[in-house]
Design a protein around this motif. Sequence first.
Motif, PDB file in Angstrom:
ATOM      1  N   ARG A  32      43.441  41.192  39.010  1.00  0.00           N
ATOM      2  CA  ARG A  32      42.086  41.264  39.565  1.00  0.00           C
ATOM      3  C   ARG A  32      41.417  39.890  39.639  1.00  0.00           C
ATOM      4  O   ARG A  32      40.359  39.752  40.258  1.00  0.00           O
ATOM      5  CB  ARG A  32      41.212  42.176  38.700  1.00  0.00           C
ATOM      6  CG  ARG A  32      41.588  43.644  38.731  1.00  0.00           C
ATOM      7  CD  ARG A  32      40.660  44.456  37.838  1.00  0.00           C
ATOM      8  NE  ARG A  32      40.991  45.876  37.853  1.00  0.00           N
ATOM      9  CZ  ARG A  32      40.528  46.748  38.746  1.00  0.00           C
ATOM     10  NH1 ARG A  32      39.680  46.337  39.670  1.00  0.00           N
ATOM     11  NH2 ARG A  32      40.886  48.016  38.703  1.00  0.00           N
ATOM     12  N   ASN A 212      38.871  39.413  36.422  1.00  0.00           N
ATOM     13  CA  ASN A 212      39.326  40.472  35.517  1.00  0.00           C
ATOM     14  C   ASN A 212      38.471  40.553  34.262  1.00  0.00           C
ATOM     15  O   ASN A 212      38.358  41.604  33.640  1.00  0.00           O
ATOM     16  CB  ASN A 212      40.812  40.317  35.168  1.00  0.00           C
ATOM     17  CG  ASN A 212      41.105  39.258  34.109  1.00  0.00           C
ATOM     18  OD1 ASN A 212      40.577  38.156  34.163  1.00  0.00           O
ATOM     19  ND2 ASN A 212      41.976  39.589  33.166  1.00  0.00           N
ATOM     20  N   TYR A 215      35.601  43.095  34.821  1.00  0.00           N
ATOM     21  CA  TYR A 215      36.094  44.478  34.818  1.00  0.00           C
ATOM     22  C   TYR A 215      36.453  44.922  33.405  1.00  0.00           C
ATOM     23  O   TYR A 215      36.157  46.055  32.993  1.00  0.00           O
ATOM     24  CB  TYR A 215      37.306  44.599  35.746  1.00  0.00           C
ATOM     25  CG  TYR A 215      37.760  46.019  35.971  1.00  0.00           C
ATOM     26  CD1 TYR A 215      37.080  46.854  36.855  1.00  0.00           C
ATOM     27  CD2 TYR A 215      38.870  46.534  35.295  1.00  0.00           C
ATOM     28  CE1 TYR A 215      37.489  48.163  37.071  1.00  0.00           C
ATOM     29  CE2 TYR A 215      39.278  47.845  35.501  1.00  0.00           C
ATOM     30  CZ  TYR A 215      38.585  48.652  36.390  1.00  0.00           C
ATOM     31  OH  TYR A 215      38.992  49.954  36.583  1.00  0.00           O
TER      32      TYR A 215
END
Length: 286
Positions: A32, A212, A215
């Motif tokens: 990500r 990332n 998230y």
Amino acid sequence: MHYVSSKSILSKNNGMNLYRGCSHGCIYCDSRSEIYGMDHKFEDIAVKENSLELLKKELIKRQPAMIGTGAMTDPYIPLEKRLEYVRKSLKLIYRYGFGFTCITKSDLILRDLDLLKKINEKSRAVVQMTLTTADDELCRIIEPNVCPTSRRVEVLETLNEADIPTVVWLCPILPYINDTEDNINSILDYCIDTNVHGIFCFQMGLTLRKGNREYFYENLDKHFPGLKERYITEFGNDYEIPSPNNAQLMRIFKKRTHEHGILNEFGEIFEYLHEFPSKSVQSKLI
């Protein structure tokens, strides 16, 4: 999902990604990260519609070698069940005499056991399976949209019975979540029982960077209230997030893998995965 056209499919080291993006939902996924320049939502998977045509052209031109996939996107995402890009790739890989290895968390790989066995008879097929926690309930939190650890262990057992060599990725190990001696020993027990050839474990910890990290923190707030603040206090914006138990857990890892003859140095394992041991078995074209 959406379709895209790709200019190439194989890297110079014979790596490929048929899809870009993933729907497994693993809370720690490095793919990500903004550094990879994905221009669409991570769950909106880009399907490389011309990948099979490109792969065939490359296999015809290249010397037989190990073809790898899964470094950026798990190839056995749910879409694969319908689209069968991996299965069709395996047919080409077998037809042109190449080997195959992939990284996955999915039991869907057993659908293709017939092809993996054929490839392994001709050259080599190696399945790399990620295991992060022995606790299925925790697994459903940190890797929510893929089969739990107990099922992955069943996959390793089936592959072992079929003489398909396996490698395990013992990572990431999340500080204050799965970085316990009991968890590491339980995963090592699974690996020993299923006769894995090697285990990747660079260190006990994870990596976080822009994309990332956000998230991951969002999911810490959802599932582990208060833990995000501890991460921020202890690690700030560091890329490497080591477990405070790293030294002890690595000693356990090194000791037990050495005792059971399991490769534990990443250089040795990478060498094994890239080695192409051509066999003299003749096979008919699929």
